[in-house]
Scaffold this active site. Structure first.
Site, PDB file in Angstrom:
ATOM      1  N   GLY A 256       0.813  -1.214   0.000  1.00  0.00           N
ATOM      2  CA  GLY A 256       0.000   0.000   0.000  1.00  0.00           C
ATOM      3  C   GLY A 256       0.841   1.256   0.000  1.00  0.00           C
ATOM      4  O   GLY A 256       2.072   1.212   0.009  1.00  0.00           O
ATOM      5  N   GLY A 258       2.324   4.930   1.380  1.00  0.00           N
ATOM      6  CA  GLY A 258       2.760   5.487   2.662  1.00  0.00           C
ATOM      7  C   GLY A 258       4.100   4.970   3.128  1.00  0.00           C
ATOM      8  O   GLY A 258       4.718   4.077   2.538  1.00  0.00           O
ATOM      9  N   GLU A 281      -0.148  -1.503  -6.838  1.00  0.00           N
ATOM     10  CA  GLU A 281      -0.866  -0.343  -7.359  1.00  0.00           C
ATOM     11  C   GLU A 281       0.142   0.793  -7.564  1.00  0.00           C
ATOM     12  O   GLU A 281       0.397   1.220  -8.665  1.00  0.00           O
ATOM     13  CB  GLU A 281      -1.921  -0.007  -6.308  1.00  0.00           C
ATOM     14  CG  GLU A 281      -2.850   1.078  -6.639  1.00  0.00           C
ATOM     15  CD  GLU A 281      -3.669   1.408  -5.402  1.00  0.00           C
ATOM     16  OE1 GLU A 281      -4.702   0.761  -5.191  1.00  0.00           O
ATOM     17  OE2 GLU A 281      -3.290   2.316  -4.658  1.00  0.00           O
ATOM     18  N   ASN A 371      -7.150  10.065   4.095  1.00  0.00           N
ATOM     19  CA  ASN A 371      -6.922  10.036   2.645  1.00  0.00           C
ATOM     20  C   ASN A 371      -8.090   9.379   1.911  1.00  0.00           C
ATOM     21  O   ASN A 371      -8.744   9.987   1.094  1.00  0.00           O
ATOM     22  CB  ASN A 371      -5.638   9.273   2.325  1.00  0.00           C
ATOM     23  CG  ASN A 371      -4.418   9.913   2.960  1.00  0.00           C
ATOM     24  OD1 ASN A 371      -4.335  11.138   3.054  1.00  0.00           O
ATOM     25  ND2 ASN A 371      -3.487   9.105   3.425  1.00  0.00           N
ATOM     26  N   GLY A 375      -6.831   1.522  -2.799  1.00  0.00           N
ATOM     27  CA  GLY A 375      -6.969   0.163  -3.306  1.00  0.00           C
ATOM     28  C   GLY A 375      -6.923  -0.882  -2.207  1.00  0.00           C
ATOM     29  O   GLY A 375      -6.953  -2.078  -2.490  1.00  0.00           O
TER      30      GLY A 375
HETATM   31  N1  COA Z   1      -5.292   8.245  14.994  1.00  0.00           N
HETATM   32  C1  COA Z   1      -4.913   9.458  14.537  1.00  0.00           C
HETATM   33  N2  COA Z   1      -3.852   9.657  13.731  1.00  0.00           N
HETATM   34  C2  COA Z   1      -3.107   8.577  13.407  1.00  0.00           C
HETATM   35  C3  COA Z   1      -3.422   7.294  13.866  1.00  0.00           C
HETATM   36  C4  COA Z   1      -4.568   7.140  14.680  1.00  0.00           C
HETATM   37  N3  COA Z   1      -4.939   5.949  15.144  1.00  0.00           N
HETATM   38  N4  COA Z   1      -2.489   6.435  13.385  1.00  0.00           N
HETATM   39  C5  COA Z   1      -1.643   7.154  12.638  1.00  0.00           C
HETATM   40  N5  COA Z   1      -2.011   8.449  12.656  1.00  0.00           N
HETATM   41  C6  COA Z   1      -1.362   9.560  11.968  1.00  0.00           C
HETATM   42  C7  COA Z   1       0.131   9.606  12.214  1.00  0.00           C
HETATM   43  O1  COA Z   1       0.410  10.252  13.437  1.00  0.00           O
HETATM   44  C8  COA Z   1       0.616  10.391  11.014  1.00  0.00           C
HETATM   45  O2  COA Z   1       0.307  11.757  11.243  1.00  0.00           O
HETATM   46  P1  COA Z   1       1.255  12.935  10.722  1.00  0.00           P
HETATM   47  O3  COA Z   1       1.178  12.855   9.228  1.00  0.00           O
HETATM   48  O4  COA Z   1       0.614  14.154  11.299  1.00  0.00           O
HETATM   49  O5  COA Z   1       2.612  12.599  11.272  1.00  0.00           O
HETATM   50  C9  COA Z   1      -0.318   9.915   9.879  1.00  0.00           C
HETATM   51  O6  COA Z   1      -1.470   9.350  10.555  1.00  0.00           O
HETATM   52  C10 COA Z   1       0.303   8.875   8.964  1.00  0.00           C
HETATM   53  O7  COA Z   1       0.659   7.766   9.739  1.00  0.00           O
HETATM   54  P2  COA Z   1       1.977   6.901   9.521  1.00  0.00           P
HETATM   55  O8  COA Z   1       2.097   6.056  10.740  1.00  0.00           O
HETATM   56  O9  COA Z   1       3.142   7.763   9.158  1.00  0.00           O
HETATM   57  O10 COA Z   1       1.592   5.938   8.320  1.00  0.00           O
HETATM   58  P3  COA Z   1       1.580   6.033   6.731  1.00  0.00           P
HETATM   59  O11 COA Z   1       2.297   7.197   6.145  1.00  0.00           O
HETATM   60  O12 COA Z   1       2.050   4.700   6.285  1.00  0.00           O
HETATM   61  O13 COA Z   1       0.021   6.243   6.388  1.00  0.00           O
HETATM   62  C11 COA Z   1      -2.320   5.667   6.290  1.00  0.00           C
HETATM   63  C12 COA Z   1      -0.944   5.449   6.968  1.00  0.00           C
HETATM   64  C13 COA Z   1      -3.311   4.679   6.875  1.00  0.00           C
HETATM   65  C14 COA Z   1      -2.782   7.102   6.511  1.00  0.00           C
HETATM   66  C15 COA Z   1      -2.127   5.427   4.753  1.00  0.00           C
HETATM   67  O14 COA Z   1      -1.508   4.194   4.535  1.00  0.00           O
HETATM   68  C16 COA Z   1      -3.462   5.451   4.013  1.00  0.00           C
HETATM   69  O15 COA Z   1      -3.999   6.496   3.688  1.00  0.00           O
HETATM   70  N6  COA Z   1      -4.030   4.247   3.743  1.00  0.00           N
HETATM   71  C17 COA Z   1      -5.333   4.104   3.108  1.00  0.00           C
HETATM   72  C18 COA Z   1      -5.235   3.902   1.640  1.00  0.00           C
HETATM   73  C19 COA Z   1      -4.483   2.676   1.272  1.00  0.00           C
HETATM   74  O16 COA Z   1      -4.271   1.772   2.051  1.00  0.00           O
HETATM   75  N7  COA Z   1      -4.045   2.605   0.031  1.00  0.00           N
HETATM   76  C20 COA Z   1      -3.189   1.546  -0.407  1.00  0.00           C
HETATM   77  C21 COA Z   1      -3.828   0.674  -1.373  1.00  0.00           C
HETATM   78  S1  COA Z   1      -2.684   0.165  -2.612  1.00  0.00           S
END
Ligand code: COA
Length: 496
Positions: A256, A258, A281, A371, A375
């Site tokens: 995924g 991130g 993806e 976000n 996918g």
């Molecule tokens: N509550 C509030 N905020 C949270 C949290 C929670 N339980 N868990 C994480 N966060 C915040 C982090 O503090 C971080 O905040 P910042 O940007 O202010 O520092 C942010 O969310 C991102 O978290 P991080 O741990 O750095 O993970 P990431 O960059 O890998 O992103 C998702 C994680 C879930 C946001 C991201 O993977 C996503 O949007 N996923 C959904 C879409 C997806 O999975 N697509 C892939 C398909 S191919």
């Protein structure tokens, strides 16, 4: 094609084709291959006239396009994914209507006229062929179907995108149902379509020449926690190989978006696995690190989104990778049929997960969009093995990522096989809810949240049920966070 040469114009002139109230389909997928100049001309027009549109893309855009369009008030509705902080805030204020789709589904809905049709498509191209076909750039996303389904097409030819991109894409458009045939992809490397988007050239109403680069990715380098998550997964896969369930080349991998998913994939560099393949993806930095380390044989995706350094080295010499890469429309890269057939190992990221393995990937504290599902649902639901990773805590420990009950559900417990944090890995396969809760709490949660969950489960189990809960306390951690700024009760606050 001389007729097309006459269509070359300015961004401002091209933007005139877009009228107030229209639905516009733009190229762009995780900051790659987005339309980069006509959107700014739309924002400029909105200063002087009413101009509000429904904007559909592949996924998120770069170059501050979503921010600029939001600030100019152009976006009435946004589909199917975004990751821009300004747009996110407008969505959460209820000003922009956001429709968060499974990324494989948007063009299915368009094709069958279940949502408003595309009036104008704006597509970035590396070139237009002699026959008028559009060669996409660093993403395919929904571009092909947008161009095919739109009344009118504006092409942005980007001179900074390497001409060698031609031949990288595999544009296959599934037939309408019920006449649809199986998608003939039997291996990650199979090419089943064309290398360009074929549309009647007369649909192209304007061509704009641009020289703006793709925005680079915003992922952070691996840290101690993401490295630990990667180690737990490598150990898990080693055991699966030992048990004869997987071979040393595993099965095609999806990762995924991130920081976490990228870091985990980088962790495979120091693993014993060989001849890996990806059917994913977004192809991030880790894909090319794995190629360079000789670990990865082939990668199929819908876009390439890289850090500035990686982007410079990869695109300066894309020929080096080209025969090991393919970019497909997102409805094919994310197609449930293909994912199920190939046996994908899917790795996606959770914002929060609960003791039973339900996952929230999108809504902070249950209400505020981050976000979108992207996918992750396409892959998790259909994978051979569906893995969700998250750091066990967020915001310096004030938030536990493992909670009694998720405050929003994107992936139900039925679609989650493995949950992994930096603390450890919970293998949930074959376990009933009461067993899942034990394994999640013991393996994935640090103190003092671990003891708090043990208390919660003990009280829930005493009440009984197949999936025991203390419903009036299920969201008490979220409530405490809203009221005090921490999920920790006062008695633990001084511990952190
Ligand atoms: N509550 C509030 N905020 C949270 C949290 C929670 N339980 N868990 C994480 N966060 C915040 C982090 O503090 C971080 O905040 P910042 O940007 O202010 O520092 C942010 O969310 C991102 O978290 P991080 O741990 O750095 O993970 P990431 O960059 O890998 O992103 C998702 C994680 C879930 C946001 C991201 O993977 C996503 O949007 N996923 C959904 C879409 C997806 O999975 N697509 C892939 C398909 S191919």
């Amino acid at each position: 094609m001389p007729a097309l040469r006459e269509k070359v114009t300015s961004a401002a002139e091209a933007a005139v084709w877009v009228k107030d109230g229209m639905t516009v389909g733009m190229s762009g997928f995780t900051r790659a291959g987005d339309a980069k100049v006509v959107p700014f001309a739309l924002a400029e027009r909105a200063r002087h006239e009413k101009l509000q549109i429904t904007l559909m893309t592949g996924a998120s855009l770069g170059n501050d396009v979503d921010r600029t369009l939001t600030e100019a008030g152009v976006l009435a509705r946004r589909i199917p994914f975004q990751s821009d902080p300004v747009l996110r805030n407008a969505i959460n204020r209820g000003e922009v209507m956001y429709v968060d789709h499974h990324l494989s589904e948007t063009v299915e809905l368009l094709r069958t006229k279940q949502i408003a049709p595309i009036d104008v498509a704006i597509i970035e191209a590396a070139a237009i062929t002699e026959t008028g076909a559009i060669i996409p750039t660093t993403s395919v996303g929904n571009s092909a179907s947008f161009a095919i389904l739109a009344d009118k097409v504006i092409v942005e030819i980007n001179l900074t995108q390497p001409a060698e991109l031609e031949g990288l894409h595999d544009v296959f458009i599934p037939k309408r149902r019920p006449e649809r045939e199986p998608i003939p992809i039997m291996g990650v490397e199979d090419r089943v379509g064309t290398t360009a988007i074929e549309i009647p050239p007369e649909k192209i109403v304007a061509i704009v020449i641009t020289e703006k680069l793709d925005s680079s990715s915003t992922i952070l380098p691996p840290d101690g926690e993401t490295a630990a998550i990667a180690r737990h997964l490598v150990e898990f896969f080693k055991k699966e190989v030992k048990l004869g369930r997987l071979t040393e080349s595993l099965l095609p991998l999806q990762a995924g978006i991130g920081t976490i998913a990228n870091a985990v994939m980088s962790g495979f560099i120091d693993s014993p696995f060989e001849h890996l393949r990806m059917y994913s993806e977004v192809l991030q930095d880790s894909t090319f690190e794995l190629f360079d380390a000789g670990k990865l044989d082939f990668a199929s995706g819908s876009s390439i989104t890289l850090s500035p350094e990686k982007s410079a080295s990869v695109f300066a010499d894309i020929e080096r990778y080209k025969d090991r890469l393919v970019l497909r429309p997102q409805e094919v890269s994310n197609h449930p049929e293909v994912i199920r057939r190939l046996g994908i190992i899917a790795l996606n990221t959770a914002l929060e997960a609960d003791i039973y393995g339900n996952v929230n990937s999108t809504h902070v504290q249950g209400t505020h969009m981050m976000n979108g599902i992207g996918g992750s649902g396409d892959f998790a639901r259909n994978a051979y093995l569906s893995i969700f990773a998250t750091k066990s805590i967020a915001k310096g420990g004030k938030i536990s990522s493992i909670v009694p009950m998720v405050s929003h559900v994107d992936h139900t417990e039925h679609d989650v096989d493995i949950l992994v944090t930096e603390v450890g890995l919970a293998d949930l396969r074959g376990l009933a809810p009461r067993e899942r809760a034990q394994v999640v709490i013991q393996n994935c949660v640090p103190s003092p949240y671990k003891e708090m969950l043990e208390e919660y489960v003990a009280e829930a189990n005493a009440r009984g049920g197949h999936t025991p809960h203390v419903l009036e306390k299920a969201f008490s951690w979220h409530e405490r966070y809203r009221e005090t700024g921490s999920m920790l009760p006062n008695r633990h606050a001084s511990d952190r």
